[in-house]
Design a protein around this motif. Structure first.
Motif: not given
Length: 508
Positions: A72-77, A367-370, A381-383, A401-408
């Motif tokens: 349903a949300g393929p952009k949210e890994l 950088v704060g990655p998605h 983010i673009a740029g 810089v990001g939380g552990m939940f962002k590591f895919s």
């Protein structure tokens, strides 16, 4: 979409699953942290109200729910991240309880008791005697097949009688090197001292040969990169079972059928994961003092709440300057600059065209990655890509810089290229032809009447010349451009990400 394990959850839980899938499909829920919290809350309620006949049925149901939400949300890994993380946590709790149960059964049978003890009926009985629990037979077989150099020693942890140093080297897979070093040391003294019996060949000249080379497990053995041509859905939510392991014993099957009483333990593990996600900003910000020093110039791009918390925490004890790029066409850098300046941080807002000119004066780039992919690449983010390329040219370190939940655990090649970049409206990049005509006409002071020959000629020219405009919201930054990853667990270099992912998601 009908689930094959639909009978596990109640109808009201299925309504919540469909509601969250609808929000993800309509893009009403955006942001890694917000999506992670919603997914964890939903899966916690799924486990709390689940009715399953075996533990594997519960895991299959969770994986199926996660697959439905990810489609349903393929952009949210982060949906895949949280689903696999929860499956890993409850499997660890289950393996611990099973080990304790089998250990108690063996002790009861070895003491001449009344035979194998019956399965406990309460979670406290399952979780008792956690210290010194023996590993399960299935886990022992899987580990011995995974580390072949430990199979002959008879100890699953690789412990030997060589002392602490030997245990550490064996645990790291350097058992051959340790044995060679011990032989060389003993041969230098001509054998064992103290009247002990010398080992055959230990004091002979042949024993002074060079030790065997170090054999350490490769990173691909710990976290193998999956086949990009395989089914992505089945690969992302692969079962944690070892297909090569032998079938479970009758005691393990009976314990799996009685694992329904372990639900409070599973819910507690999921609650700890939720607390970790909720306190990400605070735990990441506490490490800012170790990485930011007074008098530094730091460049950022976009508006990341994790980076904002990181800089605000550092500003309590450090005086530094933040150079914030405006990040066109979203111009989210304006919000970031306002947030930094309101916290008392010296902030300079610059256009994106000045990044290359001001980078030599900066000490680092934040950088704060998605999301952070399995190979260390960033979906930011673009740029971010031109910024990191310029920083690499100027030898300025890039810190993600990001939380552990962002590591895919997913690689970039396993996802749809442009679908993952979340294309935005082309109006943000180039206004439509009608708006351009109206704007130019207003500047000239006169607007042509509707239906005139000029409009007909413009429509024909527009039909003949069609322009395709792409406005991706995210850039993919390769891992070789990133110097350090900072999470709520500390700093991690890119060379050790595979160990971090192995601890969180297992080797599947």
């Amino acid at each position: 979409m009908a689930l094959s394990t639909e009978s596990v959850s109640k109808p009201n839980v299925h309504k919540r699953i469909d509601a969250l899938a609808t929000r993800l499909r309509r893009r009403q829920l955006i942001g890694s942290r917000e999506v992670a919290l919603e997914v964890v809350r939903l899966l916690r309620d799924v486990v709390a109200g689940a009715k399953f006949s075996s533990f594997q049925q519960l895991v299959d149901h969770l994986e199926e729910v996660g697959r439905l939400l990810q489609e349903a949300g393929p952009k949210e890994l982060v949906v895949t991240n949280m689903t696999r993380r929860i499956c890993m946590l409850i499997r660890e709790e289950y393996q611990t309880a099973l080990s304790n149960h089998l250990d108690d059964t063996d002790n009861t049978g070895g003491n001449g008791g009344a035979g194998p003890s019956s399965s406990p009926n309460s979670p406290s009985d399952f979780a008792s005697h956690t210290a010194g629990a023996a590993p399960t037979p299935a886990l022992s077989r899987a580990t011995s097949s995974f580390f072949p150099e430990r199979r002959e020693s008879g100890d699953i942890l690789g412990r030997t009688t060589d002392g602490p140093l030997g245990s550490i080297f064996n645990l790291l897979g350097h058992s051959n090197a340790t044995e060679g070093a011990s032989r060389s040391a003993l041969s230098a003294f001509g054998g064992l001292g103290g009247g002990g019996t010398a080992t055959p060949g230990m004091g002979s000249p042949a024993s002074s040969a060079a030790p065997s080379p170090i054999q350490s497990p490769e990173s691909s053995q710990i976290l193998q990169r999956p086949n990009p041509f395989a089914n992505a859905a089945d690969r992302n939510f692969a079962s944690f079972n070892d297909d090569n392991a032998a079938a479970n014993t009758p005691e393990e099957d009976d314990f799996s059928r009685r694992s329904f009483s372990l639900k409070p333990v599973f819910i507690e593990a999921i609650a700890e994961l939720m607390d970790e996600v909720e306190t990400t900003y605070r735990s990441v910000g506490e490490q800012a003092i170790e990485h930011i020093h007074s008098g530094e110039f730091i460049m950022t791009i976009g508006h990341s709440k994790t980076v904002e918390a990181f800089l605000k925490n550092a500003a309590r004890k450090r005086k530094f300057t933040v150079i914030c790029a405006e990040t066109a066409p979203s111009f989210s850098g304006h919000k970031a600059a306002l947030a930094y300046s309101s916290a008392g941080i010296a902030t300079i807002l610059i256009p994106d065209s000045n990044i290359f000119a001001l980078l030599p004066r900066c000490s680092k780039v934040l950088v704060g990655p998605h999301v952070i992919l399995a190979d260390g690449a960033l979906l930011s983010i673009a740029g971010s890509l031109p910024l990191c390329l310029a920083a690499n040219r100027m030898r300025v370190p890039v810190v993600a810089v990001g939380g552990m939940f962002k590591f895919s655990p997913i690689y970039w090649g396993e996802t749809a290229d442009w679908g993952m970049r979340d294309l935005g409206s082309p109006e943000e990049v180039l206004p439509s032809t009608e708006e351009c005509v109206r704007a130019s006409s207003s500047l000239m002071g006169a607007m042509p009447p509707l239906g005139s020959e000029d409009d007909e000629e413009g429509d024909e020219a527009e039909e003949q010349e069609e322009t395709e405009i792409l406005n991706p919201y995210y850039d993919v930054v390769p891992a070789d451009l990133v110097s350090l990853y900072i999470s709520n667990l500390g700093g991690h270099p890119s060379s050790l990400l595979y160990r971090l992912l192995n601890d969180m998601y297992g080797s599947s």
